[in-house]
Design a protein around this motif. Sequence first.
Motif, PDB file in Angstrom:
ATOM      1  N   ILE A 520       0.840  -1.206   0.000  1.00 54.01           N
ATOM      2  CA  ILE A 520       0.000   0.000   0.000  1.00 54.01           C
ATOM      3  C   ILE A 520       0.869   1.246   0.000  1.00 54.01           C
ATOM      4  O   ILE A 520       0.630   2.199  -0.751  1.00 54.01           O
ATOM      5  CB  ILE A 520      -0.950  -0.022   1.209  1.00 54.01           C
ATOM      6  CG1 ILE A 520      -1.971  -1.144   1.044  1.00 54.01           C
ATOM      7  CG2 ILE A 520      -1.646   1.319   1.378  1.00 54.01           C
ATOM      8  CD1 ILE A 520      -2.891  -1.294   2.223  1.00 54.01           C
ATOM      9  N   GLN A 592     -12.681   6.256  -3.240  1.00 55.23           N
ATOM     10  CA  GLN A 592     -11.728   5.150  -3.108  1.00 55.23           C
ATOM     11  C   GLN A 592     -11.760   4.598  -1.691  1.00 55.23           C
ATOM     12  O   GLN A 592     -11.726   5.356  -0.715  1.00 55.23           O
ATOM     13  CB  GLN A 592     -10.318   5.616  -3.452  1.00 55.23           C
ATOM     14  CG  GLN A 592      -9.301   4.474  -3.540  1.00 55.23           C
ATOM     15  CD  GLN A 592      -7.945   4.959  -3.997  1.00 55.23           C
ATOM     16  OE1 GLN A 592      -7.664   6.142  -3.935  1.00 55.23           O
ATOM     17  NE2 GLN A 592      -7.101   4.058  -4.448  1.00 55.23           N
ATOM     18  N   VAL A 594     -10.239   1.204   0.850  1.00 56.56           N
ATOM     19  CA  VAL A 594      -9.207   0.177   0.989  1.00 56.56           C
ATOM     20  C   VAL A 594      -9.659  -0.792   2.060  1.00 56.56           C
ATOM     21  O   VAL A 594     -10.110  -0.392   3.137  1.00 56.56           O
ATOM     22  CB  VAL A 594      -7.846   0.792   1.374  1.00 56.56           C
ATOM     23  CG1 VAL A 594      -6.835  -0.310   1.684  1.00 56.56           C
ATOM     24  CG2 VAL A 594      -7.318   1.656   0.250  1.00 56.56           C
ATOM     25  N   SER A 778      -4.328  -5.364  -8.985  1.00 56.44           N
ATOM     26  CA  SER A 778      -4.052  -4.424  -7.897  1.00 56.44           C
ATOM     27  C   SER A 778      -2.972  -3.430  -8.273  1.00 56.44           C
ATOM     28  O   SER A 778      -2.971  -2.285  -7.816  1.00 56.44           O
ATOM     29  CB  SER A 778      -3.637  -5.193  -6.637  1.00 56.44           C
ATOM     30  OG  SER A 778      -2.460  -5.947  -6.897  1.00 56.44           O
ATOM     31  N   SER A 782      -4.213   0.845  -8.025  1.00 54.33           N
ATOM     32  CA  SER A 782      -3.715   1.613  -6.881  1.00 54.33           C
ATOM     33  C   SER A 782      -3.369   3.038  -7.273  1.00 54.33           C
ATOM     34  O   SER A 782      -3.652   3.982  -6.547  1.00 54.33           O
ATOM     35  CB  SER A 782      -2.499   0.906  -6.280  1.00 54.33           C
ATOM     36  OG  SER A 782      -1.480   0.785  -7.252  1.00 54.33           O
TER      37      SER A 782
END
Length: 905
Positions: A520, A592, A594, A778, A782
Amino acid sequence: MLITAGGTLSYFERLHEASVRTNQANVVRLLSMNVDNSLRYAKDALQRNADNLPEQALRSEAGALTFLKSRAGLYNFFTGHLFMLAADGRLIAEYPSLPHDQHRLSFFAGQPALKKALATAKPQVSSPTACCAADDGLQAFMFVPVVRNGRIRAVLAGSVDLKRPNRLSEHMQEPSGVNGVIRLISDDYQVVAHVNPELIGRQSVTEVAEAVDQALKQGSVALTNINRYQLPTFTYLHRLETADWVLAASIPVDEVYAPVRTVRTWFILATLLGMAAAVLVVFLVMRLLTRPVEQLARHVEQLSHKQGSDRLLHLDTHGEIGRLIKAFNTMVQEVEQRTFELQESEQRYRVVSEFSNDFTYWRRPDDNFEFVSPSCLEVTGYSMGEFYSNPQLMEEIIHPADRHLLEAMESQPENGTCQGGELEYRITTKDGSTRWIRRNCRPIYDEQNQYLGRRGSLCDITDKKLLADQVSHLVLHDLLTGLPNRTLFVDRLTVHTPRTVTEHGLMAVLFFGLDRFKLINDTMGHEVGDRLLIMTAERLRALLHADDTLCRFGGDVFAFILQGRESKHEAVTMAYRILASLNDPFAINASQQVLLTGSIGIALCPNDGKDPETLLKNAETAMYDAKRGGKNSFRFYSRDMNAQAAEMLALDNSMPTGLANGDFYLHYQPQLDLKSDRVVGMEALLRWRHPELGFISPDRFIPLAEESGFIIKLGEWVLRSACFQNAAWIKEGLPQLRIAVNISGRQFIEPDFVDQVAAALADSGLPPGLLELELTESMLVSDQQQALQRLRVLKKMGVQLAIDDFGTGYSSLSYLKHFPLDRLKIDKSFVNDILVDPDDAAITDAIIAMAHSLKLQVIAEGVETIEQLAFLEDRGCDEIQGYHLSKPLSERDLASFIRARGENQ
């Protein structure tokens, strides 16, 4: 007087307005509870019927209609219809029945509330919707999914005819003043319920619509707005708990202020009359008082030029003026006496003031004050007069918890003098606040060594103490999250551990680490990572008991001390609560989110260690074992974990040596074109043969390389080796085949990644069109902007691009549409069960159709049987790879395999 009157009226107007608004808010909240209770009753009733829905009602339209007809109790609330819908939104049955045309059968599929109910598997309430035969009919629907064995089989729905009397409209009959109204408003600003049926379904005015949005976010909003009749109105809105609706009550401002304005008129008239009378009386009195006051004023002007008895005023006047003149003469005499005394005290003041610029004092042997500086008021809040009249006040203001500190300084058996030096303690000031003081005190003696008393000073050091506390807090707390840091955590663990061992208690130490958090940080940036750590800390802090300790141990690792526990089951409960706290996604911004998971290691005291160092090490070891075991779980420490950790450390340390010594090598798995039945490419797969441990599975060493960052160097070696090998095959005369190389997320975000690809192609001489880079979903979602820029550069070079393991991550049409991709790779987890699992078959079929609609090729991996091949070929899949075609081969075996295939075709 008029100003005072006006201020008083304004004050009471504000009180009246506040009272009206408070009453309005109370009424709205009470009505909101009633409306919520009605909706909750309907939702519970509908849910119970959905839970008890017989299987026959799910299998046929007749069974469903029979069931709906039998639900007489539901019609108490649902005044419109009852519906049975399929899981795709198609209408199965309704009662009372209406003619079914094609539009009506698919009417519900487009309803947002139904979509949300299917997505969340929870009951949802819709906004007013035109429906069900009547031209002006408006219905509000409630959808409840029917879940069987974890799967939504159907949806049971009911509607309320908003234009007819119903349970919702009953609540709108409550009075709100004489001309006020109460109404229900949906999240799209439509009026759901109103005492006037003609206004149901209309859009709210702009100001109210904006307030609806605020109420949905904040819970309630009060405002003054202009209603649809252009009248100023007090409005209060409160959000319902059971639906995205708000209850609004409005009352005209003129109606609120009507009583106050009447009172104001009479009050002003009375005030004006009183003022006129007062002016007349004052004028007459002033005529009587002016003459002696004028004489007094002239005497005061000339007072500085007079001496002795001439400074006194001699007038034969009685009453208030007489007392004033007498007081003036007394004041003059006292001033002269005080002036003389002041001159004598100046010498004493200089002695004390030389000692300190703070609150200084001089106390005689009998403890009375000889001198107190004016700064006593600023330091303690008490005046000089209060200290002079009550000398014990100096001791009384000391904080009770600190008085014992002063005893040692003040103890002197002979004469009670203080000891030299400084002492810091707290005092309670006159306003009740607490301040820190630094006190200096020394005895005073004359030339004959006669004790004269003591002199000292009090210095306010509160700000310095606060600064020191802040510095101490910063030293012992994490700057980002505000939690205790490692130092404070270890200190507390050092205190609790011996006590736990001595008292034969139980204490748990938990290490909690976020999974894949480094990815991340690398993909979304450290700013997003920091925000996620702060939000995680807030969720974890809410789980603590009063005696528990939570700290940020470092990076993405948090640690807990759970002391005074009865059994290890309490640690298990806490571990489950910690993992559950991450279930809800973290909102990075408006668009967004997470989803995080974490791994927990638990060490128990005294079973797993009797000192802080051992407990910390064992809890950390258990945490990393949980990460290796699949993450999003917890592990209790066991002794064999140390051996596993040592082995993983050995693997991590030996990877650089293994790459230098040639222990890493590549195998290649062919890829077959189903239309031409020719091998068109191969995928390069990394292998490691350890000199001591033998073959190491990629599932073991690749995650280690990802965590340590060695994957960057290892991935570059794979990329270059694959390019050179493919170029070598072409020189040997093999057909030109594309070679696919897997790219890690860490490798893709490296600033020089594109340069690495260009260098590998240039150094090997491999045509760019024969290199395919396999990326994960992914990596692209991101940071879509950066990913798009890099992919465009690679595509311009001629490199082919593929999405690996499609369908297991963030599958989205948006990036498939905008990114310059060549093919999608269906993950083998779908291919494994396409013949036995209808869901996997449907997903695979949908991926192929979607990819072809976007002009993308599709390759399926993990094809192991002829039946799987037939299924994929029948669905139009372009390419396959798997053990049905060939296992991964060495470079020599792959060359032989391709030549053999060429000879047989």
